[in-house]
Design an enzyme around this catalytic site. Structure first.
Site, mmCIF file in Angstrom:
data_model
loop_
_atom_site.group_PDB
_atom_site.id
_atom_site.type_symbol
_atom_site.label_atom_id
_atom_site.label_comp_id
_atom_site.label_asym_id
_atom_site.label_seq_id
_atom_site.Cartn_x
_atom_site.Cartn_y
_atom_site.Cartn_z
ATOM 1 N NE ARG A 37 1.367 -31.309 44.430
ATOM 2 C CZ ARG A 37 0.941 -30.092 44.636
ATOM 3 N NH1 ARG A 37 -0.275 -29.758 45.263
ATOM 4 N NH2 ARG A 37 1.828 -29.114 44.336
ATOM 5 C CG HIS A 49 3.941 -25.453 40.346
ATOM 6 N ND1 HIS A 49 3.811 -24.684 41.483
ATOM 7 C CD2 HIS A 49 3.422 -24.703 39.331
ATOM 8 C CE1 HIS A 49 3.099 -23.448 41.126
ATOM 9 N NE2 HIS A 49 2.853 -23.228 40.031
ATOM 10 C CB THR A 65 0.183 -29.008 49.287
ATOM 11 O OG1 THR A 65 -0.625 -28.205 48.623
ATOM 12 C CG2 THR A 65 1.679 -28.397 49.285
HETATM 13 P P1 ADP Z 1 1.081 -25.818 46.054
HETATM 14 O O1 ADP Z 1 2.082 -26.285 45.037
HETATM 15 O O2 ADP Z 1 0.136 -27.043 46.598
HETATM 16 O O3 ADP Z 1 0.185 -24.776 45.655
HETATM 17 P P2 ADP Z 1 2.054 -23.987 47.986
HETATM 18 O O4 ADP Z 1 1.969 -23.054 46.919
HETATM 19 O O5 ADP Z 1 1.680 -23.579 49.498
HETATM 20 O O6 ADP Z 1 1.400 -25.488 47.777
HETATM 21 O O7 ADP Z 1 3.488 -24.088 48.253
HETATM 22 C C1 ADP Z 1 4.621 -24.509 47.414
HETATM 23 C C2 ADP Z 1 5.420 -25.492 47.502
HETATM 24 O O8 ADP Z 1 6.105 -25.525 48.649
HETATM 25 C C3 ADP Z 1 4.486 -26.751 47.553
HETATM 26 O O9 ADP Z 1 4.099 -27.352 46.457
HETATM 27 C C4 ADP Z 1 5.397 -27.778 48.572
HETATM 28 O O10 ADP Z 1 6.330 -28.444 47.614
HETATM 29 C C5 ADP Z 1 6.263 -26.653 49.362
HETATM 30 N N1 ADP Z 1 5.713 -26.634 50.606
HETATM 31 C C6 ADP Z 1 4.508 -25.890 50.840
HETATM 32 N N2 ADP Z 1 4.249 -25.991 52.245
HETATM 33 C C7 ADP Z 1 4.951 -26.670 52.622
HETATM 34 C C8 ADP Z 1 5.569 -27.110 54.077
HETATM 35 N N3 ADP Z 1 4.571 -26.882 55.198
HETATM 36 N N4 ADP Z 1 6.640 -27.928 54.336
HETATM 37 C C9 ADP Z 1 7.482 -28.202 53.267
HETATM 38 N N5 ADP Z 1 7.073 -27.805 51.876
HETATM 39 C C10 ADP Z 1 6.185 -27.053 51.636
HETATM 40 MG MG MG Z 2 0.840 -22.702 45.150
#
Ligand code: ADP
Ligand code: MG
Length: 139
Positions: A104, A117, A93
């Site tokens: 990424r 995403h 992420t």
């Molecule tokens: P992923 O996209 O890797 O599945 P998550 O579902 O946890 O990650 O979060 C959704 C999106 O929210 C992430 O892709 C990222 O853009 C944002 N995000 C997640 N955690 C954070 C954070 N701690 N600070 C800022 N943005 C975040």
């Molecule tokens: Mg996610």
């Protein structure tokens, strides 16, 4: 058995920077087939609905503002073990922690603006794909 489909969005920063073609090329070269695809500009309300699971978290406001800041490309992708394989291709992420060569790492700018995403499970992939595409849109 793990499913064959996942859902992705190329996020506004990556589309605005002109990286959509390169990212789609990486996705195709990694063996994913395009099942459905469109360019959309979400409202902040729509971005909030898509990310409803994160409502209340510290990053929710920034994330939904960002995701509605410009056009995105939404797509359903097909490959064996699609969800896991796609998360491998995009990397962690946080782009600064993503492995070399991942989408990424190459195109992410920050945690919020992390280029793409990818769904986190088969059921999520189905729900997220259905947010954008009807059965008729899928080939
Ligand atoms: P992923 O996209 O890797 O599945 P998550 O579902 O946890 O990650 O979060 C959704 C999106 O929210 C992430 O892709 C990222 O853009 C944002 N995000 C997640 N955690 C954070 C954070 N701690 N600070 C800022 N943005 C975040
Ligand atoms: Mg996610």
């Amino acid at each position: 058995m793990a499913g064959k489909r996942t859902f992705t969005m190329i996020k506004p920063s990556a589309v605005a920077a002109g990286h959509a073609g390169d990212i789609l090329s990486m996705i195709e070269k990694a063996g994913f087939r395009l099942v459905a695809m469109k360019l959309v500009h979400l409202s902040k309300h729509q971005a909030g609905l898509f990310y409803a699971e994160h409502d209340g978290k510290s990053f929710y406001e920034d994330l939904t503002r960002f995701m509605s800041s410009g056009p995105i490309i939404a797509a359903i992708l097909e490959k064996e073990e699609a969800v896991a394989e796609f998360r491998k291709l995009i990397g962690a992420t946080d782009p600064s922690k993503a492995d070399a060569g991942t989408v990424r790492k190459l195109y992410g700018i920050s945690m919020t603006e992390n280029a793409v995403h990818g769904s986190d499970a088969d059921a999520t992939a189905e729900r997220e794909g259905s947010f954008y595409f009807s059965q008729l849109d899928r080939v």
